[in-house]
Design an enzyme around this catalytic site. Structure first.
Site, PDB file in Angstrom:
ATOM      1  N   LYS A 109       5.369   9.372   8.496  1.00 37.35           N
ATOM      2  CA  LYS A 109       5.223   8.889   9.870  1.00 37.35           C
ATOM      3  C   LYS A 109       6.325   9.425  10.808  1.00 37.35           C
ATOM      4  O   LYS A 109       6.229  10.540  11.270  1.00 37.35           O
ATOM      5  CB  LYS A 109       5.150   7.363   9.892  1.00 37.35           C
ATOM      6  CG  LYS A 109       3.931   6.862   9.052  1.00 37.35           C
ATOM      7  CD  LYS A 109       3.609   5.421   9.285  1.00 37.35           C
ATOM      8  CE  LYS A 109       2.578   4.887   8.301  1.00 37.35           C
ATOM      9  NZ  LYS A 109       1.211   5.156   8.625  1.00 37.35           N
TER      10      LYS A 109
ATOM     11  N   ASP B 164       9.570   2.752  -0.818  1.00 36.54           N
ATOM     12  CA  ASP B 164       8.595   3.441   0.029  1.00 36.54           C
ATOM     13  C   ASP B 164       8.893   3.100   1.492  1.00 36.54           C
ATOM     14  O   ASP B 164       8.518   2.031   1.984  1.00 36.54           O
ATOM     15  CB  ASP B 164       7.178   3.007  -0.366  1.00 36.54           C
ATOM     16  CG  ASP B 164       6.119   3.708   0.464  1.00 36.54           C
ATOM     17  OD1 ASP B 164       6.480   4.439   1.419  1.00 36.54           O
ATOM     18  OD2 ASP B 164       4.919   3.526   0.175  1.00 36.54           O
TER      19      ASP B 164
ATOM     20  N   TYR C 111       0.873  -1.186   0.000  1.00 41.88           N
ATOM     21  CA  TYR C 111       0.000   0.000   0.000  1.00 41.88           C
ATOM     22  C   TYR C 111       0.897   1.218   0.000  1.00 41.88           C
ATOM     23  O   TYR C 111       1.828   1.321   0.807  1.00 41.88           O
ATOM     24  CB  TYR C 111      -0.877  -0.020   1.254  1.00 41.88           C
ATOM     25  CG  TYR C 111      -1.779   1.180   1.416  1.00 41.88           C
ATOM     26  CD1 TYR C 111      -2.964   1.297   0.692  1.00 41.88           C
ATOM     27  CD2 TYR C 111      -1.459   2.201   2.323  1.00 41.88           C
ATOM     28  CE1 TYR C 111      -3.799   2.391   0.854  1.00 41.88           C
ATOM     29  CE2 TYR C 111      -2.294   3.300   2.490  1.00 41.88           C
ATOM     30  CZ  TYR C 111      -3.463   3.385   1.749  1.00 41.88           C
ATOM     31  OH  TYR C 111      -4.294   4.467   1.908  1.00 41.88           O
TER      32      TYR C 111
HETATM   33  N1  HOZ Z   1      -3.745   2.884   6.272  1.00 43.20           N
HETATM   34  C1  HOZ Z   1      -3.150   3.245   7.497  1.00 43.20           C
HETATM   35  C2  HOZ Z   1      -2.222   2.212   8.026  1.00 43.20           C
HETATM   36  N2  HOZ Z   1      -1.562   1.415   7.082  1.00 43.20           N
HETATM   37  C3  HOZ Z   1      -4.194   3.546   8.520  1.00 43.20           C
HETATM   38  C4  HOZ Z   1      -4.166   4.952   8.865  1.00 43.20           C
HETATM   39  C5  HOZ Z   1      -5.168   5.362   9.945  1.00 43.20           C
HETATM   40  O1  HOZ Z   1      -6.252   4.824  10.017  1.00 43.20           O
HETATM   41  O2  HOZ Z   1      -4.830   6.250  10.703  1.00 43.20           O
END
Ligand code: HOZ
Length: 431
Positions: free
Chosen positions: A267, A239, A144
């Site tokens: 992050k 990434d 992702y």
């Molecule tokens: N897609 C995010 C983790 N891989 C989740 C982000 C969130 O819900 O804060």
């Protein structure tokens, strides 16, 4: 555990937000529970609106490597806020953080700050297409890279959790420009290049997958991607939104001696504030406007509060790397192996994948080396385990297809409490 106030807050949120959330996995749908509403957090602990306390193993999905409300980070944000929360103009703090990033990731000669990982990967891909004059992007199933149209093809994270790895609303013409191949399979990559030799602009990869749960690269896999892309004149985009500053100070680039063309970060680099970054070789980065023809911009890019939090976090990690990373490794090893031992004792099939302080317990006999393996996990058993753990004050990421994280604030007491909770969950059949 009482969740009366959280339940009332969820009812209110559902009137306002689709599914009651601003990001889908937070709805807890995949684990069949109602999400607690967080009121505050400190160190290794989250506290909900009903006063319940949880050991936090998702760390805001990765950023909170020093634990919540780390004093130096809080002070830096407060100090910066006194001088205003946004300028939309250049500051020294941007260059300070950029110099820190470049010191940790020597491959990043130039960079741009953005406000999210999605923006970072989206911009890196635009750059790769402009640099090569090609259109096709290769990604890997279950990886992702944010929610830009072209990357929501066989995607992980929430897309995998909700079974919609190709999102509605993405035009076929755009999805067709993305080839999704199985992770850890260099033959598939060779075949894709053989079939589309002069059309592939870039390969983008999560060097350690976090968004199908945690999946490690097979020995030689990442080096193989580097060789193939180089041979075919395509860019390699690594990434590191999850892995950057997490699995080592210099992320996967350091751990696996990788030299990609472009790197994306997010992050941790923002210390818990909304920051993303893409950067890499000068020859590519200088294609960006105002030097070149590739357009990319953002009012909140390099935001002063975010830069302050990033500088405090990355600065601390730089200064204390020699203690921080061995400590994270030891704590995570004790925890992950301890829970796996309890599962084995109870005769439950569990596969623990881990790199440093990032891991997943797959409810499957394993091995889990790609998304197809991860998808064989018993997600109902994961849901039962998650609910029992939550009830015992342990908050895991609420999907089998997300990585767990811990921080420097987690120690022996938290590990022991978590292993005891897991032991009871396995014994009670709560998995
Ligand atoms: N897609 C995010 C983790 N891989 C989740 C982000 C969130 O819900 O804060």
């Amino acid at each position: 555990m009482n969740h009366t106030r959280s339940q009332a807050l969820q009812t209110r949120a559902e009137r306002l937000f689709p599914g009651g959330v601003n990001s889908p996995v937070r709805a807890f749908t995949a684990v069949g529970a109602a999400p607690p509403f967080v009121e505050r957090a400190s160190g290794a602990y989250l506290y909900d609106a009903d006063g319940n306390r949880y050991i936090d193993y998702f760390g805001s999905w990765g950023p909170m490597i020093l634990g919540h409300a780390f004093p130096a980070v809080v002070e830096a944000i407060v100090r910066a806020a006194r001088d205003s929360s946004s300028f939309g103009a250049s500051t020294a703090a941007e260059s300070e953080l950029a110099e820190r990033v470049a010191a940790c990731f020597p491959v990043i000669e130039k960079m741009r700050f953005v406000s999210s990982g999605t923006e970072a990967t989206m911009s890196a891909i635009r750059l790769a297409r402009a640099a090569t004059g090609r259109k096709i992007i290769v990604k890997f199933e279950g990886c992702y890279h944010g929610h830009a149209d072209g990357l929501l093809v066989k995607a992980g994270s929430g897309a995998a959790t909700f079974g919609i790895p190709g999102s509605a609303g993405v035009p076929e013409e755009i999805a067709r420009l993305t080839l999704a191949l199985p992770y850890n399979d260099l033959v598939a990559v060779e075949s894709a290049f053989a079939a589309h030799s002069h059309a592939i602009a870039a390969v983008i990869v999560e060097p350690v997958v976090g968004n199908s749960g945690c999946i490690l690269p097979a020995p030689g896999y990442l080096a193989g991607l580097r060789k193939i892309t180089e041979r075919h004149g395509a860019l390699l985009i690594v990434d590191e939104v999850m892995t950057g500053f997490r699995i080592a100070l210099g992320g996967a680039c350091q751990l696996y001696s990788l030299e990609p063309d472009l790197v994306t970060l997010g992050k941790i680099v923002g210390g818990g504030l909304p920051v993303g970054l893409f950067g890499g070789k000068r020859c590519f980065m200088d294609l960006l406007t105002p030097l070149g023809p590739v357009y990319q911009a953002g009012t909140l890019s390099g935001n002063p509060l975010a830069m302050a939090a990033g500088n405090a976090t990355v600065g601390y990690l730089q200064q204390h790397a020699a203690e921080v990373y061995p400590q994270l490794e030891a704590t995570a090893k004790a925890l992950v192996e301890g829970v796996a031992r309890e599962a084995a004792r109870a005769g439950k099939p569990l596969t623990a994948n881990r790199v440093g302080s990032m891991w997943t317990w797959f409810f499957s006999p394993g091995p889990v080396t790609n998304y197809a393996d991860a998808a064989k996990s018993d997600t109902a058993a994961f849901g039962r385990f998650h609910r029992v753990m939550l009830d015992r004050g342990v908050w895991l990421p609420p999907s089998q297809f997300e990585a767990a994280f811990l921080s420097t604030a987690h120690g022996e007491a938290e590990v022991a409490e978590t292993i005891a909770a897991a032991s009871q969950a396995f014994e009670r059949g709560g998995e």
